[in-house]
Design a protein around this motif. Structure first.
Motif, short mmCIF file in Angstrom:
data_model
loop_
_atom_site.label_atom_id
_atom_site.label_comp_id
_atom_site.label_asym_id
_atom_site.label_seq_id
_atom_site.Cartn_x
_atom_site.Cartn_y
_atom_site.Cartn_z
N UNK A 427 0.81 -1.22 0.00
CA UNK A 427 0.00 0.00 0.00
C UNK A 427 0.83 1.26 0.00
N UNK A 428 1.93 1.26 0.76
CA UNK A 428 2.80 2.44 0.81
C UNK A 428 3.37 2.75 -0.56
N UNK A 429 3.81 1.70 -1.27
CA UNK A 429 4.40 1.92 -2.59
C UNK A 429 3.38 2.37 -3.62
N UNK A 430 2.15 1.88 -3.51
CA UNK A 430 1.09 2.33 -4.43
C UNK A 430 0.76 3.80 -4.15
N UNK A 431 0.77 4.18 -2.88
CA UNK A 431 0.46 5.56 -2.53
C UNK A 431 1.57 6.53 -2.92
N UNK A 455 2.56 -10.47 -5.22
CA UNK A 455 1.87 -9.20 -5.47
C UNK A 455 2.88 -8.12 -5.83
N UNK A 456 3.97 -8.04 -5.08
CA UNK A 456 5.01 -7.06 -5.38
C UNK A 456 5.56 -7.27 -6.79
N UNK A 457 5.77 -8.53 -7.15
CA UNK A 457 6.32 -8.82 -8.47
C UNK A 457 5.32 -8.50 -9.57
N UNK A 458 4.07 -8.88 -9.37
CA UNK A 458 3.06 -8.63 -10.40
C UNK A 458 2.85 -7.15 -10.64
N UNK A 459 2.85 -6.39 -9.55
CA UNK A 459 2.64 -4.94 -9.68
C UNK A 459 3.93 -4.18 -9.97
N UNK A 463 9.90 -1.67 -4.18
CA UNK A 463 10.01 -2.05 -2.77
C UNK A 463 11.29 -2.85 -2.58
N UNK A 464 12.08 -2.45 -1.60
CA UNK A 464 13.28 -3.19 -1.22
C UNK A 464 13.07 -3.83 0.14
N UNK A 465 13.08 -5.15 0.17
CA UNK A 465 12.93 -5.90 1.42
C UNK A 465 14.31 -6.15 2.01
N UNK A 466 14.53 -5.64 3.21
CA UNK A 466 15.77 -5.93 3.93
C UNK A 466 15.42 -6.98 4.98
N UNK A 528 14.04 0.68 -8.89
CA UNK A 528 12.65 0.90 -9.26
C UNK A 528 11.83 -0.37 -9.39
N UNK A 529 12.35 -1.47 -8.86
CA UNK A 529 11.66 -2.76 -8.97
C UNK A 529 11.82 -3.54 -7.67
N UNK A 530 11.07 -4.63 -7.48
CA UNK A 530 11.16 -5.38 -6.23
C UNK A 530 12.55 -5.99 -6.03
N UNK A 531 13.09 -5.79 -4.84
CA UNK A 531 14.44 -6.25 -4.51
C UNK A 531 14.43 -6.89 -3.12
#
Length: 558
Positions: A427-431, A455-459, A463-466, A528-531
């Motif tokens: 939600x944060x990234x969409x906002x 979901x992160x990948x499809x959209x 978002x960077x997950x640490x 700019x992509x899921x990491x």
């Protein structure tokens, strides 16, 4: 054809819902499609943006994160029975945070409602379930436009939190009238309406501030949105600022007057003991921020809160003012004359000294993680969301040392429930798509929502997950080590994160040193992509002072 429908169907409830969301400034909805919400999802997917989460809990977490970062309500759509129940935990979090989430779930066909026939997805007392974890809940009836007008009105009232509607599937397909505008109401005497500040209480509070020699302010989540007024209060009163975790960034933490979320630390508690007045604004004084309510406050206390029942609930008050934080603080400042306060000449230096001492002690306590924190702070812009799960790095230093300049970037489960950060980050990234969203999460915390990596990948969200991998529930492991002397249920098998990231097409890096983290984090957040970045906590090294949460464990447990 009815006005507002798609080219190949008549207008129905889905079109109404899309209009409701547009009216309140929502441009995306999160949820799981079902046979009981097909018309809703169809309209949202074609008229706005539909983000298909993999679980109902994540849908509500995402709507919550969207609301916190976007400063507008969020919307989650779920299904009858099990689907609605799956959302309950995330609704509890939104309720704890006062987050304005519009939760629209479904109900069985109205002709069978309440008859117990065993219709697919049917459950007992669904509305009661929703009411228990929402500030308001209702069943959509014959006039859905009026029902949603009520829901929108309630979303905007205090105390804020999730609003839930269950909508029988047959009524979703029925024709609806357009949602042209929310009907105006006379709010006088209606629960949730914020009164004007009491003049007598405000005057008494102004007198206390004017005579205070060593004043402090404590700002909570209820102060978000009142930043300029709080800043002026600090200036007029000569005060320093503590915050709760929820109030972080209400005044930028780069400001020398801001001690921050350190009230319960040794240096913070010492400063409180030296103060002669505390002005608390919109804070719950949660147990984990007050040493289980044993933290001593100054001898005089002014409390400002929108909730009348909050006044004096935890700590006694000398002046309690019910009202909107910005309005009340502005009225207080208006009664303070420049230079008319009695603040001691060395008080600002004491505040600055406490600010420095709190941070220096925490940096020493966390050892190599101080460098990780510095790297995050240097790479992330002021407005990049910092989403944090319940994990040792966040609980020890993310909640305090990682700087917050913009309060809308401070996204954390305020109810303390693990495993919600990935959904919130969606939600944060969409906002806020123009900024990279960072997630601090443990190997234990990522497990409940690992499906949301899809979901992160499809959209393709930035978002960077640490992932701080310590092989289990580190917070509870430390608690057992200190208080129990043996471990139970805390050591967990984690997935191979290299393979996990590859399965969802994430960029990936494994790090074990601050230098390695710096290079990986800068590259990931710029992509700019899921990491995903996995931090090997064993190789990075232990914290010199193990973090143990401030919870009460009876003596003699060993």
């Amino acid at each position: 054809m009815t006005t507002g429908g798609s080219p190949d169907r008549d207008r129905n409830g889905g079109d109404l819902l899309a209009e409701v969301l547009s009216t309140v400034g929502i441009d995306a909805a999160f949820g799981v499609v079902s046979v009981h919400n097909l018309p809703l999802v169809d309209a949202l997917a074609h008229r706005l943006r539909w983000v298909p989460t993999r679980s109902e809990a994540a849908a509500v977490n995402a709507a919550d994160g969207y609301a916190r970062v976007g400063r507008t309500p969020g919307c989650a759509v779920t299904s009858t029975g099990t689907g609605a129940a799956n959302a309950a935990g995330a609704l509890v979090e939104a309720l704890s945070a006062g987050s304005p989430v519009l939760h629209v779930t479904s109900q069985i066909p109205s002709e069978y409602f309440g008859k117990g026939r065993g219709v697919i997805h049917e459950t007992r007392d669904q509305l009661e379930l929703l009411a228990s974890c929402s500030v308001w809940a209702t069943t959509v009836g014959a006039d859905p436009t009026a029902d949603f007008a009520d829901a929108v009105w309630r979303l905007r009232q205090h105390p804020r939190g999730p609003v839930s509607l269950e909508w029988p599937i047959d009524l979703q397909y029925a024709a609806t009238t357009p949602f042209d505008a929310v009907p105006l109401r006379d709010g006088s005497g209606v629960p949730g309406t914020v009164p004007a500040p009491d003049a007598e209480a405000t005057g008494r509070a102004a007198e206390l501030i004017a005579s205070a020699q060593r004043p402090l302010v404590w700002a909570g989540g209820g102060a978000i949105g009142a930043g300029p007024q709080i800043d002026e209060l600090l200036r007029s009163a000569g005060a320093g600022l503590f915050t709760s975790n929820a109030g972080r960034g209400v005044v930028p933490e780069s400001d020398a007057r801001v001690i921050g979320n350190f009230a319960a630390s040794p240096a913070g508690a010492q400063l409180l003991s030296q103060a002669d007045l505390l002005i608390s604004v919109g804070t719950h004084f949660r147990s984990n921020e007050t040493r289980s309510y044993q933290l001593r406050l100054p001898p005089r206390h002014i409390q400002i809160d929108v909730d009348p029942s909050a006044i004096g609930r935890v700590y006694p008050t000398d002046a309690g003012i019910v009202g909107d934080a910005a309005t009340v603080v502005d009225a207080l400042v208006g009664q303070l004359s420049d230079g008319a306060t009695a603040v001691e000449s060395g008080w600002q230096a004491a505040v600055a000294g406490a600010r420095q001492a709190c941070r220096a002690q925490l940096r020493a306590d966390i050892g190599p993680y101080a460098a990780i924190c510095d790297i995050m702070a240097s790479v992330l812009g002021d407005h990049a969301p910092r989403v944090r799960d319940i994990t040792i790095p966040n609980s020890s230093w993310g909640n305090r040392l990682l700087p917050m300049v913009d309060p809308t970037t401070n996204v954390v489960p305020r109810g303390g429930g693990i495993g919600q950060a990935v959904g919130m980050a969606i939600g944060a990234a969409v906002a806020r798509p123009a900024e990279p969203t960072m997630v601090m999460v443990g190997d234990g915390g990522i497990a409940p929502q690992i499906g949301e990596l899809a979901t992160l990948a499809q959209e393709q969200l930035p978002v960077t997950l640490v992932v701080f991998d310590d092989g289990g529930y580190g917070v509870l492991r430390n608690t057992q080590d200190r208080h129990v002397g043996r471990r139970s249920g805390v050591d967990l098998l984690a997935p191979d994160f290299t393979s996990t990231a590859a399965a969802f097409g994430f960029g990936y890096c494994d790090v074990s040193t601050p230098n390695g983290f710096a290079a990986a984090f800068e590259a990931a957040t710029a992509s700019g992509s899921p990491q995903m970045i996995r931090v090997d906590c064993d190789k990075l090294g232990p914290m010199p002072v193990p973090f143990v949460p401030p919870v009460d464990v009876p003596s003699g447990v060993r």
